[in-house]
Enzyme design. Structure first.
Site, PDB file in Angstrom:
ATOM      1  N   SER A  13     -72.769 -48.567 -78.764  1.00 23.07           N
ATOM      2  CA  SER A  13     -73.624 -48.842 -77.601  1.00 23.07           C
ATOM      3  C   SER A  13     -75.118 -48.870 -77.926  1.00 23.07           C
ATOM      4  CB  SER A  13     -73.319 -47.848 -76.473  1.00 23.07           C
ATOM      5  OG  SER A  13     -71.989 -48.026 -76.014  1.00 23.07           O
ATOM      6  N   GLU A  17     -61.647 -49.437 -84.572  1.00 27.31           N
ATOM      7  CA  GLU A  17     -60.632 -50.306 -83.960  1.00 27.31           C
ATOM      8  C   GLU A  17     -59.519 -50.620 -84.956  1.00 27.31           C
ATOM      9  OE1 GLU A  17     -63.423 -53.216 -82.505  1.00 27.31           O
ATOM     10  OE2 GLU A  17     -64.159 -51.694 -81.112  1.00 27.31           O
ATOM     11  N   HIS A  30     -63.404 -49.604 -89.597  1.00 31.32           N
ATOM     12  CA  HIS A  30     -63.888 -49.544 -88.213  1.00 31.32           C
ATOM     13  C   HIS A  30     -62.839 -48.827 -87.360  1.00 31.32           C
ATOM     14  CE1 HIS A  30     -65.024 -50.760 -84.189  1.00 31.32           C
ATOM     15  NE2 HIS A  30     -66.224 -50.999 -84.681  1.00 31.32           N
ATOM     16  N   GLU A  78     -70.028 -43.977 -86.264  1.00 32.68           N
ATOM     17  CA  GLU A  78     -69.726 -44.585 -84.971  1.00 32.68           C
ATOM     18  C   GLU A  78     -68.785 -43.676 -84.185  1.00 32.68           C
ATOM     19  OE1 GLU A  78     -70.454 -49.101 -85.052  1.00 32.68           O
ATOM     20  OE2 GLU A  78     -68.366 -48.728 -85.534  1.00 32.68           O
ATOM     21  N   ASN A 127     -71.710 -56.708 -85.573  1.00 32.86           N
ATOM     22  CA  ASN A 127     -70.255 -56.826 -85.668  1.00 32.86           C
ATOM     23  C   ASN A 127     -69.782 -57.634 -84.464  1.00 32.86           C
ATOM     24  OD1 ASN A 127     -67.500 -56.474 -85.787  1.00 32.86           O
ATOM     25  ND2 ASN A 127     -67.538 -54.262 -85.401  1.00 32.86           N
ATOM     26  N   TRP A 128     -69.459 -58.895 -84.717  1.00 32.50           N
ATOM     27  CA  TRP A 128     -69.059 -59.764 -83.599  1.00 32.50           C
ATOM     28  C   TRP A 128     -67.629 -59.490 -83.147  1.00 32.50           C
ATOM     29  CZ3 TRP A 128     -71.081 -65.520 -83.777  1.00 32.50           C
ATOM     30  CH2 TRP A 128     -72.477 -65.510 -83.701  1.00 32.50           C
ATOM     31  N   LYS A 129     -66.877 -58.717 -83.907  1.00 36.45           N
ATOM     32  CA  LYS A 129     -65.470 -58.458 -83.582  1.00 36.45           C
ATOM     33  C   LYS A 129     -64.756 -59.802 -83.360  1.00 36.45           C
ATOM     34  CE  LYS A 129     -66.950 -54.018 -81.887  1.00 36.45           C
ATOM     35  NZ  LYS A 129     -66.683 -52.851 -81.075  1.00 36.45           N
ATOM     36  N   GLY A 143     -68.688 -49.519 -77.235  1.00 36.87           N
ATOM     37  CA  GLY A 143     -68.401 -50.376 -76.083  1.00 36.87           C
ATOM     38  C   GLY A 143     -68.406 -49.657 -74.746  1.00 36.87           C
ATOM     39  N   GLY A 158     -72.346 -53.805 -81.971  1.00 31.73           N
ATOM     40  CA  GLY A 158     -71.241 -54.655 -81.547  1.00 31.73           C
ATOM     41  C   GLY A 158     -71.692 -55.635 -80.484  1.00 31.73           C
ATOM     42  N   GLY A 159     -71.416 -55.316 -79.224  1.00 27.93           N
ATOM     43  CA  GLY A 159     -71.672 -56.224 -78.111  1.00 27.93           C
ATOM     44  C   GLY A 159     -73.073 -56.837 -78.112  1.00 27.93           C
TER      45      GLY A 159
END
Ligand code: PGA
Length: 247
Positions: free
Chosen positions: A208, A95, A93, A163, A9-11, A169, A229-230
């Protein structure tokens, strides 16, 4: 046997220059036994699809509108994602639930629309730190599952990502027994609701996930992969996570 899945997930990160990361992954994982999906900002989907042509790595969106078309400035529909070359879409998600006030019924409508368009939906659920402290984790996740996963869901068109909001994150992850407890609960809910198909749904862990903890997470029962993600932004980090799950 459930096929493992690793989703990135590159957001709201990355641009055309980031496609070189995908090209590196493409060379490294030309033919993986598991499913790999990368979900970049929607505007990058066509270029990423082109960069991955001929490989088994798939491309997904990060959200879609429940309607097919209409006066919804700034939104994208599921058929538009399909036309751009996407095969999957992340929905619900945390967010989007928190920053765009998305509730379970909206996530459910989006998932139905995704299914109708032929997309597989990666539906996210997870508790906040306070909900965990108060012992409400399973109640919250049960409500999210019942409310967000549409009746037409199947192991082919629906993947559930657990999640924990506090793990996203933050560099903090639940312990393997904590992940196992939630995944067993989700499995039980799906088995009950989608009998006899419940055992076939893939359950991803997200929050994470890094090269250093991936192996421990993938050894937890009922963890069929990860939503990353990251660490999905570079081949140097995403590659070892894919390898930990698939090689
Ligand atoms: P993270 O994000 O891997 O950067 O924690 C996971 C996610 O939000 O899907």
């Amino acid at each position: 046997m459930r096929r493992r899945m690793i989703a990135g997930n590159w957001k709201m990160n990355g641009g055309r220059a980031s496609l070189k990361e995908v090209e590196r992954l493409r060379a490294e994982f030309a033919d993986t036994p598991c499913e790999v999906v990368i979900c970049p900002p929607a505007i990058l989907i066509p270029a990423m699809v082109e960069a991955l042509a001929g490989s088994s790595i798939m491309v997904g969106g990060q959200d879609c509108h429940p309607d097919v078309s209409g006066a919804y400035t700034g939104d994208l529909s599921a058929p538009m994602l399909v036309e751009a070359g996407a095969t999957h879409v992340i929905l619900g998600h945390s967010e989007r639930r928190a920053l765009h006030s998305e509730g379970n019924s909206l996530v459910c409508a989006k998932a139905s629309s995704a299914h109708k368009a032929g997309l597989a939906a990666i539906i996210c659920v997870g508790e906040t730190a306070i909900e965990r402290e108060e012992g409400r984790t399973l109640a919250v996740i049960g409500r999210q599952l019942r409310g967000s996963v549409p009746a037409g869901a199947s192991p082919e068109n629906c993947i559930i990502a657990y999640e924990p909001v506090w793990a996203i994150g933050s560099g903090r992850t639940p312990t393997p027994p904590q992940i196992a407890a939630v995944h067993a609960f989700i499995r039980g809910e799906l088995v009950q609701r989608f009998h006899p198909l419940g055992g076939g749904f893939r359950l991803l862990y997200g929050g994470s996930v890094k090269p250093l903890n991936a192996r421990d997470i993938f050894s937890v029962p009922d963890v069929d992969g990860a939503l990353v993600g990251g660490a999905s932004l570079t081949a140097a980090e995403f590659g070892p996570i894919i390898a930990a799950a698939c090689l």
